[in-house]
Design an enzyme around this catalytic site. Structure first.
Site, short mmCIF file in Angstrom:
data_model
loop_
_atom_site.label_atom_id
_atom_site.label_comp_id
_atom_site.label_asym_id
_atom_site.label_seq_id
_atom_site.Cartn_x
_atom_site.Cartn_y
_atom_site.Cartn_z
N ASP A 1 2.30 0.85 1.84
CA ASP A 1 2.02 0.01 3.08
C ASP A 1 3.22 -0.96 3.01
OD1 ASP A 1 1.18 -1.77 1.37
OD2 ASP A 1 -0.74 -1.93 2.77
N SER A 2 4.09 -1.20 2.11
CA SER A 2 5.13 -2.12 2.13
C SER A 2 6.15 -1.52 3.31
CB SER A 2 5.84 -2.24 0.87
OG SER A 2 6.09 -1.02 0.25
N LYS B 1 -4.15 4.97 -2.97
CA LYS B 1 -3.86 3.74 -3.57
C LYS B 1 -4.99 2.90 -2.62
CE LYS B 1 -0.67 0.85 -4.34
NZ LYS B 1 -1.00 -0.36 -3.24
N GLU C 1 -6.27 -1.43 -2.11
CA GLU C 1 -6.62 -2.74 -2.89
C GLU C 1 -7.90 -3.09 -3.13
OE1 GLU C 1 -4.14 -5.25 -0.69
OE2 GLU C 1 -2.28 -3.87 -0.91
N ASP D 1 -0.84 4.87 0.14
CA ASP D 1 -1.42 3.73 0.57
C ASP D 1 -2.62 3.86 1.71
OD1 ASP D 1 -1.23 1.77 -1.31
OD2 ASP D 1 0.38 0.72 -0.39
N GLU E 1 -0.58 -6.22 -9.91
CA GLU E 1 0.58 -6.87 -9.39
C GLU E 1 0.43 -8.43 -9.47
OE1 GLU E 1 1.32 -5.69 -5.23
OE2 GLU E 1 2.78 -7.31 -4.75
#
Ligand code: KIV
Length: 279
Positions: free
Chosen positions: A49-50, A118, A120, A88, A186
Site C-alpha cells: 500500500d506504499s 499482507k 498489519e 497488501d 519493520e
C-alpha cells in the site's frame, strides 16, 4: 486466463519452508514493467500500500483504497511468472471484523491472482489471521512499525525498544500461532529482530530490522532512487534513477528548444515531391 487461474512457481508453503535457509528476496512493485524486471530475482513481490505514497503522491498509506490495490495488483500479476505475488490489505479493509477481512481478502485474491494477502498488526489481529487462514487465505503478517497506524504510534519511529520488546515478541508469536506463513518486521532493533527470528517457526522478513532475518524487503522506488521525497535510514540506494531521469528530461527539453531533436535518424523521408497548394 482469469486472474484466479494464475500460477507462479512459488507458493506460501514454499516461503514457509524457506525458514532458516538462504534469505528470501523481496521487493514491492506497482506496475507491469517493474514486476517483469524483478521476477527472475525475487522470491515474492509485494503490491504494497506504499503505492499511495510512491506513485500517487499521498502523504501516508491511509488514503489507499481497495480499487487502487486491485488495479496495481492486476498490473503486477501481468509481469510475474516465477515470483509469488502478495498483496497488501489497505487501511479500513480488514480491521472491523474477520468477516470484513475475508470479503476483501477474497476479492483481492480473486481479482488479481495474488497467492496471499499482507495485513498489519500483531496480537490484536490474531483472530482475523486464523479466520482467514482457515478459509484458504494465506496471510503474511506485518508488525513493528505499521504505517497504517502512524497516528496512534506518533510517527515513523523505531518500534520495540526497551520495555516495548516483550510486547512485540508476543505479537510475533501470536501471528505465527494464528497461522501466518511469514511476518514482516519493520523498523525494529536488530537484536530484537534476531530474537524473534530465532523464537518463531515462520520466516521473518526484515525492513529496517536485521540481516539475520529470514528474508528482506524494500520499496523498489526507494532502492532505485526514484522516490526522493525522503530516505529512511534502512534504505540502501542501489541506483539514482530519480536524478538520472530528471537529467534526461532536462536534456530532452534543451534539445527540443534548440531544434536539435528530432534529428535526421528520428524522422521519416518521403521520396515523392511535396505538392504545393492547389491553384
Ligand atoms: O507497503 C509496503 O510497501 C510495505 C513494505 C514496505 C513491507 O508494507
Amino acid at each position: 486466463m482469469s486472474a484466479t487461474a494464475r500460477k507462479t512457481a512459488l507458493m506460501p508453503t514454499d516461503i514457509l519452508a524457506a525458514k532458516g535457509g538462504t534469505p528470501l528476496v523481496s521487493l514491492t512493485a506497482y506496475t507491469t514493467p517493474m514486476a517483469r524486471m524483478m521476477d527472475e530475482h525475487c522470491d515474492f513481490v509485494l503490491v504494497g500500500d506504499s503505492v499511495g505514497m510512491v506513485l500517487h503522491g499521498l502523504p501516508s498509506t491511509l488514503g489507499v483504497t481497495m480499487e487502487m490495490m486491485v488495479l496495481h495488483g492486476k498490473a503486477v500479476a501481468r509481469g510475474l511468472q516465477k515470483a509469488m505475488l502478495v498483496i497488501d490489505m489497505p487501511f479500513g479493509s480488514y480491521e472491523e471484523s474477520p468477516e470484513q477481512a475475508f470479503r476483501n481478502a477474497a476479492r483481492l485474491m480473486a481479482e488479481t491472482g495474488a497467492a496471499a494477502v499482507k495485513l498489519e498488526g500483531g496480537a490484536h489481529m490474531a483472530d482475523t489471521i486464523a479466520f482467514l487462514v482457515a478459509r484458504g487465505v494465506p496471510v503474511m503478517a506485518h508488525i513493528g512499525l505499521t504505517p497504517q497506524s502512524i497516528n496512534t504510534l506518533g510517527g515513523y519511529k523505531v518500534q520495540g525498544r526497551a520495555d516495548e520488546a516483550e510486547a512485540l515478541l508476543a505479537g510475533a508469536r501470536a501471528v505465527a500461532d494464528a497461522g501466518a506463513f511469514s511476518v514482516v518486521l519493520e523498523k525494529v532493533p536488530a537484536n530484537l529482530a534476531d530474537r524473534i527470528t530465532a523464537e518463531i517457526a515462520i520466516p521473518t522478513i526484515g525492513i529496517g530490522a536485521s540481516a539475520g532475518c529470514d528474508g528482506q524487503i524494500l520499496v523498489v522506488d526507494d532502492m532505485l532512487g526514484l522516490f526522493t521525497a525522503f530516505k529512511p535510514k534502512f534504505v540502501k540506494r542501489y541506483a539514482t534513477l530519480g536524478e538520472d531521469g530528471e537529467a534526461a528530461i532536462a536534456a530532452y527539453a534543451a534539445d527540443v528548444r534548440a531544434r536539435s531533436f528530432p534529428a535526421e535518424e528520428h524522422i521519416f523521408a518521403d521520396t515523392a515531391p511535396v505538392k504545393g497548394p492547389a491553384s
